[in-house]
Each structure stands twice: as C-alpha cells, then as structure tokens.
Scaffold this active site. Sequence first.
Site, PDB file in Angstrom:
ATOM      1  CG  HIS A   1      -7.204  -3.217   2.544  1.00 35.66           C
ATOM      2  ND1 HIS A   1      -5.963  -1.998   2.752  1.00 35.66           N
ATOM      3  CD2 HIS A   1      -8.155  -2.962   2.533  1.00 35.66           C
ATOM      4  CE1 HIS A   1      -6.771  -1.122   2.137  1.00 35.66           C
ATOM      5  NE2 HIS A   1      -8.233  -1.521   1.841  1.00 35.66           N
TER       6      HIS A   1
ATOM      7  CG  ASN B   1     -12.503  -0.855   3.508  1.00 34.24           C
ATOM      8  OD1 ASN B   1     -12.620  -0.932   5.020  1.00 34.24           O
ATOM      9  ND2 ASN B   1     -11.299  -0.145   3.850  1.00 34.24           N
TER      10      ASN B   1
ATOM     11  CG  ASP C   1      -2.272   1.300   0.617  1.00 34.52           C
ATOM     12  OD1 ASP C   1      -3.398   0.780   0.868  1.00 34.52           O
ATOM     13  OD2 ASP C   1      -2.018   1.847   0.737  1.00 34.52           O
ATOM     14  CB  ILE C   2       1.178   4.519  -1.946  1.00 37.22           C
ATOM     15  CG1 ILE C   2       1.919   5.351  -2.836  1.00 37.22           C
ATOM     16  CG2 ILE C   2      -0.805   5.114  -1.831  1.00 37.22           C
ATOM     17  CD1 ILE C   2       1.574   5.617  -3.867  1.00 37.22           C
TER      18      ILE C   2
ATOM     19  CG  HIS D   1      -9.315  -2.531  -2.669  1.00 36.78           C
ATOM     20  ND1 HIS D   1      -9.979  -2.689  -3.771  1.00 36.78           N
ATOM     21  CD2 HIS D   1      -9.162  -1.805  -1.964  1.00 36.78           C
ATOM     22  CE1 HIS D   1     -10.024  -1.306  -2.816  1.00 36.78           C
ATOM     23  NE2 HIS D   1      -9.898  -1.496  -1.682  1.00 36.78           N
TER      24      HIS D   1
ATOM     25  CD  GLU E   1     -10.261   6.110   0.654  1.00 38.63           C
ATOM     26  OE1 GLU E   1      -9.248   5.992  -0.214  1.00 38.63           O
ATOM     27  OE2 GLU E   1     -10.658   6.429   2.268  1.00 38.63           O
ATOM     28  CB  VAL E   2      -9.524   1.884  -5.238  1.00 35.14           C
ATOM     29  CG1 VAL E   2      -8.721   1.665  -6.920  1.00 35.14           C
ATOM     30  CG2 VAL E   2      -8.315   2.856  -4.905  1.00 35.14           C
TER      31      VAL E   2
HETATM   32  P1  5GP Z   1      -9.502   1.630   0.401  1.00 36.06           P
HETATM   33  O1  5GP Z   1      -9.929   3.130   1.194  1.00 36.06           O
HETATM   34  O2  5GP Z   1     -10.702   1.137  -1.244  1.00 36.06           O
HETATM   35  O3  5GP Z   1      -9.897  -0.241   1.084  1.00 36.06           O
HETATM   36  O4  5GP Z   1      -8.261   1.249   0.013  1.00 36.06           O
HETATM   37  C1  5GP Z   1      -7.784   1.957  -1.106  1.00 36.06           C
HETATM   38  C2  5GP Z   1      -6.170   1.676  -0.430  1.00 36.06           C
HETATM   39  O5  5GP Z   1      -5.617   1.749  -1.960  1.00 36.06           O
HETATM   40  C3  5GP Z   1      -5.641   2.808   0.306  1.00 36.06           C
HETATM   41  O6  5GP Z   1      -5.227   2.562   1.773  1.00 36.06           O
HETATM   42  C4  5GP Z   1      -5.337   3.232   0.009  1.00 36.06           C
HETATM   43  O7  5GP Z   1      -3.743   3.974   0.635  1.00 36.06           O
HETATM   44  C5  5GP Z   1      -4.290   2.548  -1.833  1.00 36.06           C
HETATM   45  N1  5GP Z   1      -3.537   3.198  -2.853  1.00 36.06           N
HETATM   46  C6  5GP Z   1      -4.293   4.808  -3.279  1.00 36.06           C
HETATM   47  N2  5GP Z   1      -3.305   4.856  -4.338  1.00 36.06           N
HETATM   48  C7  5GP Z   1      -2.533   3.986  -4.118  1.00 36.06           C
HETATM   49  C8  5GP Z   1      -1.453   3.539  -5.568  1.00 36.06           C
HETATM   50  O8  5GP Z   1      -1.671   4.027  -6.808  1.00 36.06           O
HETATM   51  N3  5GP Z   1      -0.794   2.685  -5.108  1.00 36.06           N
HETATM   52  C9  5GP Z   1      -0.626   2.132  -3.830  1.00 36.06           C
HETATM   53  N4  5GP Z   1       0.280   1.256  -4.250  1.00 36.06           N
HETATM   54  N5  5GP Z   1      -1.582   1.975  -3.255  1.00 36.06           N
HETATM   55  C10 5GP Z   1      -2.581   2.916  -3.541  1.00 36.06           C
END
Ligand code: 5GP
Length: 122
Positions: free
Chosen positions: A106, A91, A33-34, A104, A99-100
């Site tokens: 985690h 999520n 994760d970034i 995915h 968010e994405v």
């Molecule tokens: P969500 O909130 O959708 O469960 O998690 C999205 C995750 O994607 C977040 O933890 C965020 O830090 C990670 N993320 C967003 N953009 C990028 C990216 O460009 N590269 C990587 N490696 N992680 C990302």
Amino acid sequence: MAYDPDNIFAKILRGEIPCDKVYEDDHVLAFNDINPLAPSHVLVIPKEAYVSMDDFTQNAPDAAISALFRAVGQIARDLGLAGAGYRILANTGEEGGQEVPHLHIHIFGGRPLGPMLSKGAG
Ligand code: 5GP
C-alpha cells in the site's frame, strides 16, 4: 500457504476484472485501492505469483524485488507525494491483517497520516 490463482489481484493481472491503473512495467502493476483510506491510496503488486512479503523475500529473484521497490518510489514521486511524505505498508499473513493473498504494498498519502498503529494497541 500455496498461491491461490483465483485471488482478486490475480484476476486483475489477467484482465478478468478492471482496475484503475496508475503504473505498469515488466514486473509491476499498480492501481488505486477500491476503498481508499487516504486521498492517495495505491496498491503496488508484482506481476509474478507471490502470496506475501514472506514468500516474495524468500523466493523472488533480485530483479523482481528491485523492480517492486523502485516502482514504489517512482509511483510516490509521480503522485507528487515525495515532498510532503507518504507511508508504505505490506500487511503480511493472518496477524498482519492481510486480506488478499497476493503480495501488495500500500502507498498512502495526501494528508497527515497520524501514528503508525493505534495508540494503546501494543
Ligand atoms: P490487505 O488488507 O490485504 O492489506 O489489503 C487489501 C486491499 O485490497 C484493501 O485495501 C482493499 O480495499 C483492496 N481491494 C480489495 N478488493 C479490491 C478490488 O477488487 N480492487 C481494488 N482496486 N482494490 C481491492
């Protein structure tokens, strides 16, 4: 929700933006994760286009579902997390805090992770 082919993980899968890869097989890609929230924080994604866990569990073939969950376990072992323990999280949707819009999972580990949700938030 329709799959958005321009989401950030679709771009990672196409190699349009880089990632710090930790695992790959025919069905799955995993990368750090970034913005890590634990010493180990890995995102595990199917290579096929699924918006969310809801989409995946309705529409993915058994082989893809099996591959994703076997990969999660393998990655956790490879990272040395299985002994001390770790957490997985997917999520899902708006109230799930996704968010994405590409499924995915985690993997968090490397320190005591505390309670599952903030106390008093229920
Ligand atoms: P969500 O909130 O959708 O469960 O998690 C999205 C995750 O994607 C977040 O933890 C965020 O830090 C990670 N993320 C967003 N953009 C990028 C990216 O460009 N590269 C990587 N490696 N992680 C990302």
